[in-house]
Scaffold this motif. Structure first.
Motif, mmCIF file in Angstrom:
data_model
loop_
_atom_site.group_PDB
_atom_site.id
_atom_site.type_symbol
_atom_site.label_atom_id
_atom_site.label_comp_id
_atom_site.label_asym_id
_atom_site.label_seq_id
_atom_site.Cartn_x
_atom_site.Cartn_y
_atom_site.Cartn_z
ATOM 1 N N GLU A 1 0.828 -1.212 0.000
ATOM 2 C CA GLU A 1 0.000 0.000 0.000
ATOM 3 C C GLU A 1 0.863 1.262 0.000
ATOM 4 O OE1 GLU A 1 -2.271 -2.970 2.727
ATOM 5 O OE2 GLU A 1 -0.190 -2.569 2.100
ATOM 6 N N ASP A 2 1.966 1.222 0.774
ATOM 7 C CA ASP A 2 2.876 2.371 0.826
ATOM 8 C C ASP A 2 3.514 2.630 -0.537
ATOM 9 O OD1 ASP A 2 2.551 2.756 3.638
ATOM 10 O OD2 ASP A 2 3.966 1.118 4.004
ATOM 11 N N VAL A 3 4.003 1.554 -1.156
ATOM 12 C CA VAL A 3 4.673 1.703 -2.451
ATOM 13 C C VAL A 3 3.694 2.241 -3.493
ATOM 14 C CG1 VAL A 3 5.966 0.535 -4.263
ATOM 15 C CG2 VAL A 3 6.250 -0.185 -1.886
ATOM 16 N N THR A 4 2.484 1.704 -3.504
ATOM 17 C CA THR A 4 1.475 2.131 -4.480
ATOM 18 C C THR A 4 1.158 3.616 -4.333
ATOM 19 O OG1 THR A 4 0.488 -0.078 -4.449
ATOM 20 C CG2 THR A 4 -0.872 1.712 -5.318
ATOM 21 N N ARG A 5 0.959 4.056 -3.120
ATOM 22 C CA ARG A 5 0.635 5.469 -2.887
ATOM 23 C C ARG A 5 1.813 6.379 -3.220
ATOM 24 N NH1 ARG A 5 -2.585 3.736 2.431
ATOM 25 N NH2 ARG A 5 -4.735 4.135 1.731
ATOM 26 N N ASP A 6 3.029 5.942 -2.865
ATOM 27 C CA ASP A 6 4.204 6.765 -3.149
ATOM 28 C C ASP A 6 4.431 6.923 -4.654
ATOM 29 O OD1 ASP A 6 4.638 7.181 -0.481
ATOM 30 O OD2 ASP A 6 6.236 5.692 -0.283
ATOM 31 N N VAL A 7 4.223 5.850 -5.413
ATOM 32 C CA VAL A 7 4.336 5.942 -6.869
ATOM 33 C C VAL A 7 3.297 6.916 -7.415
ATOM 34 C CG1 VAL A 7 4.054 4.705 -9.050
ATOM 35 C CG2 VAL A 7 5.333 3.649 -7.183
ATOM 36 N N ALA A 8 2.050 6.792 -6.951
ATOM 37 C CA ALA A 8 0.977 7.662 -7.439
ATOM 38 C C ALA A 8 1.268 9.134 -7.151
ATOM 39 C CB ALA A 8 -0.357 7.255 -6.803
ATOM 40 N N LEU A 9 1.805 9.417 -5.985
ATOM 41 C CA LEU A 9 2.123 10.810 -5.650
ATOM 42 C C LEU A 9 3.214 11.365 -6.549
ATOM 43 C CD1 LEU A 9 1.975 10.719 -1.731
ATOM 44 C CD2 LEU A 9 0.329 11.767 -3.312
ATOM 45 N N GLU A 10 4.187 10.521 -6.907
ATOM 46 C CA GLU A 10 5.235 10.950 -7.841
ATOM 47 C C GLU A 10 4.638 11.242 -9.216
ATOM 48 O OE1 GLU A 10 8.644 11.360 -7.706
ATOM 49 O OE2 GLU A 10 8.542 11.237 -5.522
ATOM 50 N N LEU A 11 3.712 10.403 -9.671
ATOM 51 C CA LEU A 11 3.086 10.604 -10.984
ATOM 52 C C LEU A 11 2.221 11.860 -10.994
ATOM 53 C CD1 LEU A 11 2.062 6.908 -11.742
ATOM 54 C CD2 LEU A 11 4.028 8.152 -12.659
ATOM 55 N N GLU A 12 1.586 12.149 -9.866
ATOM 56 C CA GLU A 12 0.747 13.347 -9.766
ATOM 57 C C GLU A 12 1.562 14.625 -9.977
ATOM 58 O OE1 GLU A 12 -2.375 14.040 -9.518
ATOM 59 O OE2 GLU A 12 -3.353 12.159 -8.966
ATOM 60 N N LYS A 13 2.826 14.590 -9.633
ATOM 61 C CA LYS A 13 3.680 15.776 -9.762
ATOM 62 C C LYS A 13 4.059 16.069 -11.217
ATOM 63 C CE LYS A 13 5.977 14.863 -5.305
ATOM 64 N NZ LYS A 13 7.283 14.483 -4.700
ATOM 65 N N ASP A 14 3.971 15.057 -12.078
ATOM 66 C CA ASP A 14 4.405 15.195 -13.464
ATOM 67 C C ASP A 14 3.265 15.753 -14.313
ATOM 68 O OD1 ASP A 14 5.315 14.848 -16.122
ATOM 69 O OD2 ASP A 14 6.540 13.131 -15.540
ATOM 70 N N LYS A 15 3.396 16.992 -14.743
ATOM 71 C CA LYS A 15 2.332 17.671 -15.475
ATOM 72 C C LYS A 15 2.089 17.087 -16.862
ATOM 73 C CE LYS A 15 1.788 20.371 -12.006
ATOM 74 N NZ LYS A 15 0.635 20.113 -11.101
ATOM 75 N N ARG A 16 3.017 16.267 -17.362
ATOM 76 C CA ARG A 16 2.819 15.626 -18.665
ATOM 77 C C ARG A 16 1.778 14.519 -18.595
ATOM 78 N NH1 ARG A 16 8.746 13.538 -19.720
ATOM 79 N NH2 ARG A 16 8.387 12.974 -17.537
ATOM 80 N N ILE A 17 1.583 13.947 -17.420
ATOM 81 C CA ILE A 17 0.758 12.749 -17.276
ATOM 82 C C ILE A 17 -0.709 13.126 -17.093
ATOM 83 C CG2 ILE A 17 0.297 10.734 -15.822
ATOM 84 C CD1 ILE A 17 3.301 10.620 -15.262
ATOM 85 N N GLU A 18 -1.561 12.619 -17.973
ATOM 86 C CA GLU A 18 -2.997 12.889 -17.922
ATOM 87 C C GLU A 18 -3.766 11.807 -17.164
ATOM 88 O OE1 GLU A 18 -3.896 15.254 -21.998
ATOM 89 O OE2 GLU A 18 -3.357 13.133 -22.276
#
Length: 257
Positions: free
Chosen positions: A212-229
């Motif tokens: 659960e920790d790894v999944t959330r941490d990955v998602a938060l990193e992806l949220e920071k990337d403005k290229r990702i829709e």
């Protein structure tokens, strides 16, 4: 010769997808650091089929693949368009899965060796083209609960981080793999000497994480990337002391129940 596939079909039932599946194909792909690398992919290609046509011409899918020189976003769009044109379809679909190698240095000895990840691309073309790219990256996780209740050590294991994204601009497989590794207890390496093993073991112990920790941490990193829709993340832990696997999943746009 008689064109049997183009015969009129009286059952009046359209098909969502018809095509070829899991054809193995040598492929040249873009590499962020080395320019390109060669791999062998499993490719599936398909189109929709009108209700009044009996079948499609399967050989034309392979003919289109013969024109693929190097895998790139532009090449994917071109393939999808050519398939629609050759098969007189309204929609075309493509799935590509292949091993992709990252050259990694061990953390202490600095010895370089290749780490295999899995790369995945799904693309679709109708009125517009959409491309989803992803990686499946092996990582190391260590259980926080086991660490908390044990006097010595904690159970730890390999896990797989799956990341799938749709983006406004090109994203490298290496970028997604780096996010996966940074979000785990520790990265995985192909070559480790004893000082490296000590480093990795202690790093994981000091960085205990549930799936659960790894999944959330990955998602938060992806949220920071403005290229990702859009993104989807799934982490699966191959538990070392249980007879089951553990997993967690998140997708951009989810709402709480």
């Amino acid at each position: 010769m008689k064109d049997v596939q183009s015969e009129k079909d009286e059952r009046r039932l359209p098909l969502k997808k018809v095509g070829i599946k899991n054809i193995e194909w040598p492929l040249k792909v873009l590499d962020k650091t080395k320019g390109h690398q060669y791999t062998v992919a499993k490719i599936s290609l398909s189109v929709d089929l009108r209700h009044d046509i009996r079948g499609t011409h399967m050989s034309r899918f392979v003919e289109v693949l013969n024109n693929l020189k190097m895998l790139s976003p532009a090449a994917l769009v071109e393939i999808l368009a050519e398939i629609k044109d050759k098969l007189r379809a309204e929609k075309s679909y493509l799935n590509i899965c292949f091993p992709y190698f990252l050259w990694k240095e061990s953390p202490v000895s600095r010895l370089s060796s290749p780490l295999k990840i899995q790369a995945v691309i799904e693309a679709e073309s109708s009125m517009m083209s959409t491309i989803t790219m992803g990686v499946q990256v092996p990582v190391h996780t260590l259980c926080p609960c086991s660490k908390e209740i044990s006097e010595k050590g904690a159970h730890n294991q390999r896990a797989i981080v799956e990341i799938y994204v749709r983006s406004k601009k090109m994203i490298w497989f290496e970028d997604l793999a780096e996010i996966a590794e940074r979000s785990a207890s520790s990265p995985i390496y192909a070559l480790l000497k004893r000082p490296d093993e000590k480093f990795v073991t202690e790093m994981a112990y000091n960085n205990a994480k549930f799936v659960e920790d790894v999944t959330r941490d990955v998602a938060l990193e992806l949220e920071k990337d403005k290229r990702i829709e859009w993104y989807k993340v799934q982490v699966t832990s191959f538990e070392s002391i249980h007879n089951h696997d553990a997993f967690a999943c998140v997708e951009k746009g989810m709402t709480e129940n």
